[in-house]
Design an enzyme around this catalytic site. Sequence first.
Site, PDB file in Angstrom:
ATOM      1  N   CYS A  40     -26.993  23.869  14.404  1.00 17.52           N
ATOM      2  CA  CYS A  40     -25.855  23.313  15.130  1.00 17.52           C
ATOM      3  C   CYS A  40     -24.532  23.817  14.527  1.00 17.52           C
ATOM      4  CB  CYS A  40     -25.929  21.790  15.152  1.00 17.52           C
ATOM      5  SG  CYS A  40     -24.866  21.042  16.425  1.00 17.52           S
ATOM      6  N   GLU A  94     -35.042  19.040  13.717  1.00 19.61           N
ATOM      7  CA  GLU A  94     -35.478  17.962  12.834  1.00 19.61           C
ATOM      8  C   GLU A  94     -35.719  16.648  13.555  1.00 19.61           C
ATOM      9  OE1 GLU A  94     -30.898  17.974  12.598  1.00 19.61           O
ATOM     10  OE2 GLU A  94     -32.555  19.376  12.928  1.00 19.61           O
ATOM     11  N   HIS A 101     -31.347  20.764  17.426  1.00 19.44           N
ATOM     12  CA  HIS A 101     -31.779  20.090  16.205  1.00 19.44           C
ATOM     13  C   HIS A 101     -33.307  20.035  16.136  1.00 19.44           C
ATOM     14  CE1 HIS A 101     -27.860  18.616  14.739  1.00 19.44           C
ATOM     15  NE2 HIS A 101     -27.532  18.633  16.019  1.00 19.44           N
TER      16      HIS A 101
END
Length: 508
Positions: A79, A168, A166
């Site tokens: 990001c 994660e 993202h």
Amino acid sequence: MQNKVLILDFGSQYTQLIARRVRELSIFCEIHPFHSVPADVETYKAVILSGSPYSVRADDAPHPNLSEIRNKVPLLGICYGAQYLAHFNGGEVAPSNTREYGRARLVQVIPHLFTKKIPLESQVWMSHSDTIKKLPPNATQLASTKDVANAAFVMDNDMTFGIQFHPEVYHSSDGKQLLQNFLVDIAGISPDWTSEAFVDTTVLSLKQQLSDDKVILGLSGGVDSSVAAILLHKAIGKNLHCIFVNNGLLRKNEFSEVLAQYQHLGLNVKGVDASQKFLSELKGVSDPETKRKIIGRVFVEVFDEEANNVEGAKWLAQGTIYPDVIESISVNGPSATIKSHHNVGGLPDYMKLKVVEPLNMLFKDEVRRVGTSLDMPKEILGRHPFPGPGLGIRILGDITAEKVAMLQEADAIFIKGLRDHGLYDDVWQAGVMLLPVQSVGVMGDERTYEKCVALRAVTSTDGMTADWVHLPYEFLQEISNQIINRVPGINRVVYDISSKPPATIEWE
């Protein structure tokens, strides 16, 4: 430790999730603020740049020093990290036509080791208002969504990668695979970080660090300090001197019960009742941070006094874990610290003990797995986390012995109820908060004007995020009735249904 990853934090709400995902791959990682690149950065096998609430186009945009990283170790920007790599290397970052938040799907995936096993239509999670309009001259596009042309790219001869989504977060369905591609296939890291490996390397490291020195450890009865004690005991045996302090802010009967529990673990434990000292120092203090600091200071004073009784003591061991460290160190400086932790601030000059913290890079669930590897009793490993300042931060406002006794009774009813109804193990942490609020009630034919308590029960993995537990209404009704009927001075019970974030688990 050879196979480790460095995560540079730019203030993203997801940074801790990156660490969790990396460790789920059995790879060790550390989080450092972006402006504090470790001096031994060359010892890391890969570096990840987190997201950020900032825009790379802003005057106050975070600028990391990547001179010892770029083209030397594999680098992944997520990001903000990706936009930083693009913006400051000849690309173009500009406000996107639409704010790019939420779910998206990859409509183009270019074959590459980085995108191995990432299918078309893979769901990814976006969270940014800027977008990379143009890649740097030495970058190649690797993936796109309908609205984000440069969702992933590679540069620096396959050494540097950027993604605008993202991986994660749970909503990125193949995020773990992408991180594995980067860390294992590209960076060549062996996924060999396990709880057993941690025990072996930590015990060896402690033996080398401590040698024949004597160590004092403050036990709390909780998971963290107990696991730390067993690790240290394996390393230095009788040179470990454990102290369990009654700060007057423990749960009901906890001081005697915990001392009895430790007798079965073979530890050298001394109980110290300093409750009057703590309560005296806290008299009239209402500010949460001040209370925490007073409790921390008095702990240090008590340990200093006890250390003087152990001839040759050179170390103070603490059960500090990673969330304590993260919450006490901000990428934006001290003013943005969420709350101070009494065991993270270091020791005063007059105290000659050095600090050893064998668990300070572990999350709570990892500590429990280490404890399991050490064959520790389930009743200790399954115990709910309990804050270092104890009931001192669950009594909002000033602290008195009467308020402590009132809260201990209410808390004991709640915790016993969770156990009796088979709910305790479904809850990550639970407790009762005594509020600085009085409300009107009716008991019998008499009007009352008494205190209110809030029940708090949350689910979590490591304490970094948490959600409130949907306890049965019948259970809450039963606990409310018991507290009001059995604890003089309380006539109202409420249930906290706030998640973290935006709320914290404790109220102070």
